[in-house]
Design an enzyme around this catalytic site. Sequence first.
Site, mmCIF file in Angstrom:
data_model
loop_
_atom_site.group_PDB
_atom_site.id
_atom_site.type_symbol
_atom_site.label_atom_id
_atom_site.label_comp_id
_atom_site.label_asym_id
_atom_site.label_seq_id
_atom_site.Cartn_x
_atom_site.Cartn_y
_atom_site.Cartn_z
ATOM 1 N N GLU B 47 7.183 -1.837 -2.268
ATOM 2 C CA GLU B 47 7.161 -0.478 -1.713
ATOM 3 C C GLU B 47 8.033 -0.283 -0.476
ATOM 4 O O GLU B 47 8.216 0.839 -0.026
ATOM 5 C CB GLU B 47 5.727 -0.014 -1.446
ATOM 6 C CG GLU B 47 4.987 -0.751 -0.348
ATOM 7 C CD GLU B 47 4.015 -1.773 -0.913
ATOM 8 O OE1 GLU B 47 4.240 -2.261 -2.041
ATOM 9 O OE2 GLU B 47 3.039 -2.093 -0.214
ATOM 10 N N ASN B 48 8.577 -1.370 0.072
ATOM 11 C CA ASN B 48 9.526 -1.184 1.171
ATOM 12 C C ASN B 48 10.910 -0.794 0.660
ATOM 13 O O ASN B 48 11.825 -0.612 1.452
ATOM 14 C CB ASN B 48 9.605 -2.448 2.036
ATOM 15 C CG ASN B 48 9.969 -3.681 1.264
ATOM 16 O OD1 ASN B 48 9.493 -3.897 0.155
ATOM 17 N ND2 ASN B 48 10.820 -4.499 1.823
#
Lengths: 232, 218
Positions: B47-48
């Site tokens: 998710e980064n």
Amino acid sequence: MINKTVKNAQEALQGVESGMTLMLGGFGLCGIPENSIQELLRLGVTDLTCISNNAGVDDFGIGLLLQKRQVKKMISSYVGENAEFERQLLSGELEVELNPQGTLAERIRAGGAGIPAFFTPAGYGTEVGEGKESREFDGKMYLMETWLKADFAFVKAWKGDTAGNLIYKGTARNFNPMMATAGKITVAEVEELVPAGELDPNMIHTPGIFVQRIFQGEKYEKRIEQRTVRQA
Amino acid sequence: MGLDKNQIAKRIAQEVKNGMYVNLGIGIPTLVANYIPEGIEVVLQSENGLLGMGPFPTEDKVDADLINAGKQTITTLPGSSIFSSSDSFGMIRGEHVDLTILGAMEVSEEGDIANWKIPGKMVKGMGGAMDLVASAKNIIVAMQHTARDGSSKLLKECTLPITGLKCVKKIVTDLCVMEVTDKGFKLLERAPGVSVEDIRKATEGTLIVEGEIPEVQL
């Protein structure tokens, strides 16, 4: 082309004062504006509200500002890597507003895009939603969240040109592109600054309109939090 | 007795289907990547800002600008893509990610999950967990069935601050595999050497047992 170049971090941070709201790009220690943080330390400004996904580690990144008690309030999604942070928080010295990570990203994006509020499913039914307006859309509940803006946004890119156009590398992109749009003054520090015209316009991630000041960072330590390798 | 962390991960890997985009949380969920069966093509989302997360790098390929959500150094794969945090959570909230696997401190029989805060003790933050559980079509939880003091973590109602409501679909613990239904936790499989009675004792929430419960096959 308008030239956004400033000499160094010192010139780039002119006008930063105590009590201001700042955005700082990065995820963990990846893609953080190292040189701008060093200059904030040197300036010694205090009572800062810092909007940043994380709070650095004890001895690097925003952790350095926390050690010197320069931060009054953090708006973040995850602060687990910093013992000093946790100590200041539990003792009440530091105010913290925890946001779901996607909500934080979208609030910053909204701030830069002129959208005062939006609805998201994240946090509905949790303490994040306390005191916030909620509404049903197509049978599902959503929370209203508002935009975030900053007096200064500090972002870090891989390459930039004198017109303020930016290209990020790898997952060092993270929060930097949104923050670049949401600062009254956006300061971009880059590893390599080139004359306008040298970057391919098709490859630009952040258009120069969002950047007021740009400089090439003096040095980058690029510390790694979890060096994880496999055998060749 | 019961499944260890790697066995829990191996069992969850059986839920991963060909062509899925999958988000793996920190801890046991990360181990699931090691057990995805041969011939199954999945794309891991970090998710980064990365789709197509590859294995850890060899020493000479370590890049400080390439990490996963657990801040570990990683690699890309042919076909990977990189994007901003707002794009990343756009694909999560927009339900483009097919499967989310994450850890939990508590799960209720209605599928509520608590995994981000212990009041007065742990204040690390929710990271992306609230966005993930509010939006994923399919959420599988990997967790220990009981706390160290033996108390159940599968409850009628969560006691810790909630991360998301009515979102967990399936749970794999050291003792069993369960599905969250309208009527409570439905027991699907039990770990080798663990009896239905053991599971019943370790589950505070409503446990539904229908017919013979097979052992987990790894």
